[in-house]
Design an enzyme around this catalytic site. Structure first.
Site, mmCIF file in Angstrom:
data_model
loop_
_atom_site.group_PDB
_atom_site.id
_atom_site.type_symbol
_atom_site.label_atom_id
_atom_site.label_comp_id
_atom_site.label_asym_id
_atom_site.label_seq_id
_atom_site.Cartn_x
_atom_site.Cartn_y
_atom_site.Cartn_z
ATOM 1 N N SER A 240 0.830 -1.200 0.000
ATOM 2 C CA SER A 240 0.000 0.000 0.000
ATOM 3 C C SER A 240 0.872 1.261 0.000
ATOM 4 C CB SER A 240 -0.952 -0.047 1.196
ATOM 5 O OG SER A 240 -2.008 0.858 1.040
ATOM 6 N N ASP A 465 -9.226 -3.632 -6.062
ATOM 7 C CA ASP A 465 -8.654 -3.129 -4.816
ATOM 8 C C ASP A 465 -9.335 -1.807 -4.459
ATOM 9 O OD1 ASP A 465 -6.939 -1.825 -2.888
ATOM 10 O OD2 ASP A 465 -5.322 -3.159 -3.496
ATOM 11 N N HIS A 493 -7.742 -5.599 -0.769
ATOM 12 C CA HIS A 493 -6.543 -4.772 -0.819
ATOM 13 C C HIS A 493 -5.300 -5.638 -0.735
ATOM 14 C CE1 HIS A 493 -4.093 -1.300 -0.512
ATOM 15 N NE2 HIS A 493 -3.931 -1.296 0.793
#
Length: 523
Positions: A240, A465, A493
């Site tokens: 991320s 996502d 995610h």
């Protein structure tokens, strides 16, 4: 209540209202990705890991003035089954003889034939990375655990690394409980008051350090860590926001890039406005995927179609806004808490059943599970916040890109945000005020990222996502000169260790053997 989340190994979601990339959610089990697609690979990466040796390795060129930092030895001490230590770095790299801070480290030792240290970051910004090492068995496959020491660090300003402080726990409760889409002048004034209180609190409680927690400075800390670990080239796994951090490192220190994997990638070229629009669209896609799954399963409690389900959720949030729901705690469920409780389970398909429970309870007048999820979202446990992630995310993001608008300007952006996300658009539009009034300014000049000269960097994107939409991974892979795109068709995610053998095998082949996957490989 905790039985509802038995499948969750780590959830680290940070405040969407900050308008920034939200961090990683990793779960065990099959995410309905039974893909075992062709494992083609095209090339071998140079060996860049260090075997243990009695002779210290050459860790490369040391920036002038930083010799004492690059030459330090980490004094590891036992902390449970892991090792913990600290790394000393300058507060301001332009003034290396000035004040210093200690970066908290945790290492999960390799369980087999060690080939080096893998530095990891779980996302955020604001997540304390030592938790990644603490939960290494949940984050990483045993193949990887066997070959690498997993080294997590709390980025400066987070966790135990001189954490920024802006609000009391009571003020944080009010901050996250507030309506993220104010619908009258009083609530709009509350938004402005909350922002003013936040920034004045940061200035009072944290002071000058809050101007030195930018992503660029964390990347510089990572290079000091690389040298202290004895790695000539840095092996790195970022999730991320950790992908932005990795790409930033590759731009500043391309010659020191080892085997890099960036999962749940963000587009580093997107400014705040475009990034917020992208994320709003991502969460809309994820919510619709959740509702489609509910409808396809038959007898969906939210409605017979996706649109009916969206209307049910909209109506529920409106009802909670008008009258908060009672819970099994002393606090009621406000619309702010309900929003965060709603988006948290969208990070993983494995957690959709938890969202079913939370919404069914709320529709029946009980806000307990949504409040529990909201608290989990903000790292609130037993009535207090266990870390500063809700505060750090705004400070870091606003140093990286201080652009903002005033509360009066927000309605001007409603149309484009509602086009991107009919459900969440106005919330993300309001997030654009986050940096308004920040007193902090980074001393680091902005950089354009292409990672020219770096070794191959594997960039992973997941098609649905919510937090880092797939098109951002495509953009990062294109922008990085050595970027290699690896795609997962799925929900939730990030992609690694999510039940997709094709992804996991490709990651292991690169990090362990140096085998670079074919650019554009789909799993």
């Amino acid at each position: 209540m905790k039985k509802l989340i038995v499948a969750i190994i780590v959830i680290w979601a940070l405040v969407i209202a900050a308008g920034a990339t939200v961090a990683v959610v990793l779960v065990t089990g099959d995410d309905n990705d039974d893909s075992s697609a062709d494992q083609d690979s095209t090339s071998e990466a140079p060996s860049d890991t260090q075997s243990e040796s009695s002779t210290p390795p050459d860790t490369g060129e040391v920036p002038a003035g930083l010799e004492s930092f690059y030459g330090q030895q980490i004094a590891w001490e036992s902390c449970g089954s892991n090792q913990c230590g600290t790394l000393e770095v300058p507060v301001d790299y332009a003034e290396p003889t000035g004040e210093t801070i200690d970066i908290a480290l945790e290492m999960a030792p390799a369980t087999g034939d060690r080939i080096g240290s893998l530095v990891v970051n779980p996302g955020g910004p604001g997540a304390p990375g030592t938790s990644t090492a603490e939960e290494a068995d949940g984050y990483f496959g045993q193949e990887l655990r066997a070959r690498y020491d997993i080294v997590g660090f709390d980025p400066r300003g987070t966790g135990d690394s001189s954490p920024v402080d802006c609000l009391t726990d009571a003020d944080l409760d009010a901050y996250i409980a507030a309506d993220p889409d104010p619908d009258d002048r009083r609530e709009e004034r509350d938004v402005v008051a909350h922002q003013e209180e936040f920034w004045s609190g940061c200035e009072e409680k944290t002071g000058d350090l809050a101007a030195h927690v930018s992503t660029i400075e964390v990347a510089r800390d990572m290079d000091v860590l690389r040298a202290a670990l004895g790695e000539q080239k840095l092996p790195y796994f970022g999730f991320s926001y950790g992908t932005r951090l990795g790409a930033t490192y590759a731009e500043i220190f391309p010659a020191n890039v080892g085997r890099f994997v960036l999962d749940g990638a963000v587009d580093p070229s997107l400014p705040t406005l475009e990034g917020s629009l992208s994320q709003a669209e991502g969460f809309e896609t994820a919510l619709r995927a959740y509702l489609e799954d509910c409808v396809d399963g038959g007898d969906c409690f939210l409605g017979d179609t996706v649109d009916e389900g969206l209307q049910t959720i909209d109506d529920l949030l409106a009802d909670i806004d008008a009258e908060p729901l009672p819970t099994n705690e002393e606090r009621d469920l406000t619309v702010g808490n309900a929003f965060y409780g709603l988006v948290l389970p969208l990070y993983s398909k494995d957690n959709w059943s938890i969202l079913d429970t939370a919404l069914e309870e709320a529709l029946a007048g009980d806000g307990s599970t949504l409040l529990f999820l909201s608290d989990f979202y903000g790292s609130r446990e037993n009535g207090e916040y266990v870390d500063n992630s809700l505060e750090a995310i705004s400070v870091i993001n606003c140093l990286d890109d201080p652009w903002s608008i005033s509360a009066e300007e927000v309605p001007d952006y409603f149309d484009e945000f509602e086009e991107a996300s009919p459900t969440f658009g106005r919330v993300f539009a309001w997030s654009l005020v986050t940096c308004h009034g920040t007193p902090f300014e980074t001393t680091e000049p902005a950089i354009e990222i292409d990672g020219s000269g770096a070794a191959p960097i594997v960039v992973i994107g997941t098609t649905r996502d919510p937090a880092t939409p797939y098109q951002e991974a495509v953009a990062m892979a294109e922008q990085l000169e050595s970027g290699v795109l690896l795609s997962r068709d799925g929900d939730g995610h990030t992609a690694y260790n999510r039940g997709n053998a094709c992804i996991d095998d490709a990651v292991h082949a690169y990090l362990i053997d140096g085998t670079v996957p074919a650019d554009g490989k789909e799993c």
